[in-house]
Design a protein around this motif. Structure first.
Motif, PDB file in Angstrom:
ATOM      1  N   ARG A 176     -10.106  -6.164   6.314  1.00  0.00           N
ATOM      2  CA  ARG A 176     -11.135  -6.503   5.364  1.00  0.00           C
ATOM      3  C   ARG A 176     -10.658  -7.318   4.110  1.00  0.00           C
ATOM      4  N   ASN A 177      -9.381  -6.906   3.436  1.00  0.00           N
ATOM      5  CA  ASN A 177      -9.133  -7.314   2.381  1.00  0.00           C
ATOM      6  C   ASN A 177      -7.320  -6.831   2.109  1.00  0.00           C
ATOM      7  N   PRO A 178      -6.466  -7.051   2.755  1.00  0.00           N
ATOM      8  CA  PRO A 178      -5.089  -6.769   2.898  1.00  0.00           C
ATOM      9  C   PRO A 178      -4.453  -6.950   1.344  1.00  0.00           C
ATOM     10  N   MET A 179      -4.979  -7.726   0.634  1.00  0.00           N
ATOM     11  CA  MET A 179      -4.465  -7.716  -0.825  1.00  0.00           C
ATOM     12  C   MET A 179      -4.402  -6.754  -1.742  1.00  0.00           C
ATOM     13  N   ARG A 180      -5.610  -6.029  -1.312  1.00  0.00           N
ATOM     14  CA  ARG A 180      -5.986  -4.826  -1.823  1.00  0.00           C
ATOM     15  C   ARG A 180      -4.923  -3.671  -1.675  1.00  0.00           C
ATOM     16  N   ILE A 181      -4.056  -3.552  -0.585  1.00  0.00           N
ATOM     17  CA  ILE A 181      -3.324  -2.538  -0.180  1.00  0.00           C
ATOM     18  C   ILE A 181      -2.056  -2.654  -1.221  1.00  0.00           C
ATOM     19  N   LEU A 182      -1.826  -3.914  -2.031  1.00  0.00           N
ATOM     20  CA  LEU A 182      -0.834  -4.046  -2.802  1.00  0.00           C
ATOM     21  C   LEU A 182      -1.079  -3.222  -4.337  1.00  0.00           C
ATOM     22  N   ASP A 183      -2.315  -3.123  -4.458  1.00  0.00           N
ATOM     23  CA  ASP A 183      -2.789  -2.127  -5.671  1.00  0.00           C
ATOM     24  C   ASP A 183      -2.986  -0.677  -5.484  1.00  0.00           C
ATOM     25  N   CYS A 184      -2.513  -0.201  -4.266  1.00  0.00           N
ATOM     26  CA  CYS A 184      -2.796   1.149  -3.993  1.00  0.00           C
ATOM     27  C   CYS A 184      -1.779   2.002  -4.605  1.00  0.00           C
ATOM     28  N   LYS A 185      -2.128   3.168  -5.463  1.00  0.00           N
ATOM     29  CA  LYS A 185      -1.119   3.842  -6.087  1.00  0.00           C
ATOM     30  C   LYS A 185      -0.627   4.901  -5.060  1.00  0.00           C
ATOM     31  N   ALA A 186      -1.423   5.594  -4.390  1.00  0.00           N
ATOM     32  CA  ALA A 186      -0.960   6.626  -3.375  1.00  0.00           C
ATOM     33  C   ALA A 186       0.136   6.044  -2.604  1.00  0.00           C
ATOM     34  N   ASP A 187       0.483   4.577  -1.879  1.00  0.00           N
ATOM     35  CA  ASP A 187       1.193   4.190  -1.161  1.00  0.00           C
ATOM     36  C   ASP A 187       2.150   3.354  -1.941  1.00  0.00           C
ATOM     37  N   ALA A 188       2.203   3.341  -3.308  1.00  0.00           N
ATOM     38  CA  ALA A 188       2.891   2.468  -4.011  1.00  0.00           C
ATOM     39  C   ALA A 188       4.339   2.510  -3.820  1.00  0.00           C
ATOM     40  N   LYS A 189       4.774   3.561  -3.374  1.00  0.00           N
ATOM     41  CA  LYS A 189       6.409   3.957  -2.947  1.00  0.00           C
ATOM     42  C   LYS A 189       6.852   3.732  -1.433  1.00  0.00           C
ATOM     43  N   HIS A 190       5.961   3.277  -0.807  1.00  0.00           N
ATOM     44  CA  HIS A 190       6.203   2.951   0.591  1.00  0.00           C
ATOM     45  C   HIS A 190       7.147   1.881   0.694  1.00  0.00           C
ATOM     46  N   PRO A 191       8.193   1.842   1.538  1.00  0.00           N
ATOM     47  CA  PRO A 191       9.126   0.686   1.731  1.00  0.00           C
ATOM     48  C   PRO A 191       8.279  -0.588   2.029  1.00  0.00           C
ATOM     49  N   LEU A 192       7.492  -0.697   2.702  1.00  0.00           N
ATOM     50  CA  LEU A 192       6.748  -1.930   2.998  1.00  0.00           C
ATOM     51  C   LEU A 192       6.124  -2.758   1.786  1.00  0.00           C
ATOM     52  N   MET A 193       6.027  -1.854   0.852  1.00  0.00           N
ATOM     53  CA  MET A 193       5.551  -2.237  -0.464  1.00  0.00           C
ATOM     54  C   MET A 193       6.377  -3.434  -0.975  1.00  0.00           C
ATOM     55  N   THR A 194       7.756  -2.891  -0.965  1.00  0.00           N
ATOM     56  CA  THR A 194       8.704  -3.932  -1.778  1.00  0.00           C
ATOM     57  C   THR A 194       9.283  -5.061  -1.012  1.00  0.00           C
ATOM     58  N   THR A 195       8.835  -4.768   0.494  1.00  0.00           N
ATOM     59  CA  THR A 195       9.459  -6.110   1.170  1.00  0.00           C
ATOM     60  C   THR A 195       8.110  -6.944   1.518  1.00  0.00           C
ATOM     61  N   ALA A 196       6.936  -6.651   0.899  1.00  0.00           N
ATOM     62  CA  ALA A 196       5.977  -7.470   1.122  1.00  0.00           C
ATOM     63  C   ALA A 196       5.967  -8.899   1.088  1.00  0.00           C
ATOM     64  N   PRO A 197       5.397  -9.830   1.731  1.00  0.00           N
ATOM     65  CA  PRO A 197       5.415 -11.225   1.435  1.00  0.00           C
ATOM     66  C   PRO A 197       5.093 -11.650   0.061  1.00  0.00           C
ATOM     67  N   ASN A 198       5.613 -12.705  -0.662  1.00  0.00           N
ATOM     68  CA  ASN A 198       5.366 -13.102  -1.813  1.00  0.00           C
ATOM     69  C   ASN A 198       4.326 -14.197  -1.730  1.00  0.00           C
ATOM     70  N   ILE A 199       3.449 -14.145  -2.492  1.00  0.00           N
ATOM     71  CA  ILE A 199       2.342 -15.057  -2.661  1.00  0.00           C
ATOM     72  C   ILE A 199       2.814 -16.396  -2.957  1.00  0.00           C
TER      73      ILE A 199
END
Length: 422
Positions: A200-223
């Motif tokens: 529905r809205n994958p950009m909202r994943i980047l705002d997640c506090k619970a998963d902020a330290k998941h490795p995929l967060m740091t390697t996510a594509p750059n807008i």
């Protein structure tokens, strides 16, 4: 004993004077930028926030104060100010106003059911601005500079402006596709909220506090890698104008707005003051090019920001800034005897009617206690009124700073005394 609700706070007189000072600075800044005030109801139809804030947000899903009124309608205490302002813009046909774009500001209590933290309450005071009716990099810069002017006018220096672009709708679509491909293989490792947001809205994943330290967060594509040429040009114009204005900024690729209607400019103002706290954001905003149509309005575009007064006060505290507040009064009347007290109340009324601030003792305390009270109330001038003054019609007006006294007629002393010299 009945106590204040959890997550709320009494603002006592010793503090409310600070709020009044801040509110006047906010209004004066808006006057300088030619923004007009709008006032909307504290509660609105729940559907306004479901559509205007987004049903994938924590605000709508977890934090709203919603109730059913006696007519069976679902109502919500407003959690933010943009959706009500846009609703009013549409309902009152402000797009037909000859003064375009519509430049407005608002201030008032907002309500969110969230865990109380330092500077974050369930009822909080939000100030914000909205500009509706034009898409122009220069108006984006104006909104950002207005925000900075507000904070700098209080003497704050430990400020960081973070900006980013999330591009137009075409750029967003390409970016969201890339995010889905990035997170999908491991989405089972994320929280249930992120899992529901993937499609529905994958950009909202980047705002997640619970998963902020998941490795995929740091390697996510750059807008920034997904902006088309027109979006790049829009963002470059903003950066160039800010630079020419002497406004420092940090391009932050992690700063995004996940709601469907946000486009182009996103920005946040943060405090870098030592000891401010783990949550450093003071204010945030961005451009919304789909919200007005989403709420059944015309095809218009807008940009705005919101800021918390409570967090502004925290920033002032972190930088040890004292507001230049004058809470003194002009006159304090010290009385001796009942006749003097009655006469003093008449004089007080005369002074107040003529625009002076004045007070007296109502607890029938002794002279020394009254003089101490005059000092506590920071009176600029003191007058002692007793039987001899009533008989002679003469009084002595004492300057409380210099201790100099000037004799004057009781019935017109405020006209006779040169208070600059007294």
């Amino acid at each position: 004993m009945i106590q204040i609700p959890r997550g709320t706070k009494d603002i006592l007189p010793v503090d409310s004077i600070k709020w009044q000072y801040i509110e006047e600075v906010l209004r004066e800044t808006c006057r300088n930028f030619n923004y007009k005030e709008i006032r909307t109801p504290i509660f609105e139809q729940t559907e306004l926030f479901v559509r205007g804030v987004g049903d994938t947000t924590d605000i709508v899903n977890k934090e709203m104060y919603t109730f059913t009124d006696k007519g069976g309608r679902s109502m919500t205490l407003r959690p933010e100010g943009t959706a009500p302002a846009v609703r009013s813009y549409i309902e009152n046909k402000m797009h037909g106003d000859p003064n375009q774009p519509v430049k407005i500001f608002y201030q008032g209590p907002m309500f969110r059911y969230e865990r109380q933290q330092k500077g974050r309450y369930r009822q909080f005071e939000q100030f914000g601005v909205e500009v509706i009716g034009v898409e122009d990099p220069l108006i984006d810069v104006e909104v950002i500079s207005l925000l900075l002017d507000i904070y700098k006018s209080f003497g704050l220096e430990k400020l960081e402006l973070h900006i980013n672009s999330i591009g137009d709708f075409e750029s967003r679509e390409d970016y969201q596709k890339a995010l889905r491909e990035h997170f999908a293989p491991s989405i089972g490792e994320f929280c249930s909220d992120c899992q529901s947001r993937l499609d529905r809205n994958p950009m909202r994943i980047l705002d997640c506090k619970a998963d902020a330290k998941h490795p995929l967060m740091t390697t996510a594509p750059n807008i920034q890698d997904y902006l088309n040429e027109s979006s790049k040009a829009y963002f470059e114009a903003i950066k160039e104008t800010l630079t020419n204005m002497g406004i420092d900024f940090i391009v932050d690729p992690n700063l995004v707005r996940g709601l469907d209607y946000y486009t182009h400019t996103a920005f946040e103002l943060m405090s870098s003051a030592e000891g401010f706290g783990s949550i450093t954001t003071l204010a945030g905003g961005g451009r919304y090019n789909g919200l007005i149509e989403m709420l059944d309005g015309p095809n218009e575009t807008g940009i705005g920001f919101g800021m918390s007064i409570e967090r502004l006060l925290l920033a002032l505290e972190a930088e040890s800034i004292e507001l230049p507040i004058d809470d003194s009064i002009d006159f304090y009347l010290v009385t001796m005897g009942e006749k003097a007290r009655i006469e003093a109340s008449i004089i007080l009324n005369r002074l107040r009617t003529n625009g002076f601030s004045a007070d007296m003792d109502y607890k029938k305390r002794g002279m020394k206690a009254q003089i101490k009270d005059a000092d506590r109330k920071k009176a600029r001038y003191m007058i002692v009124l007793g039987d001899s003054e009533l008989e002679s019609g003469k009084i002595h007006v004492r300057n409380m700073d210099t201790r100099k006294e000037v004799e004057a007629n009781l019935d017109c002393f405020e006209e006779e005394v040169n208070f600059d010299e007294a």
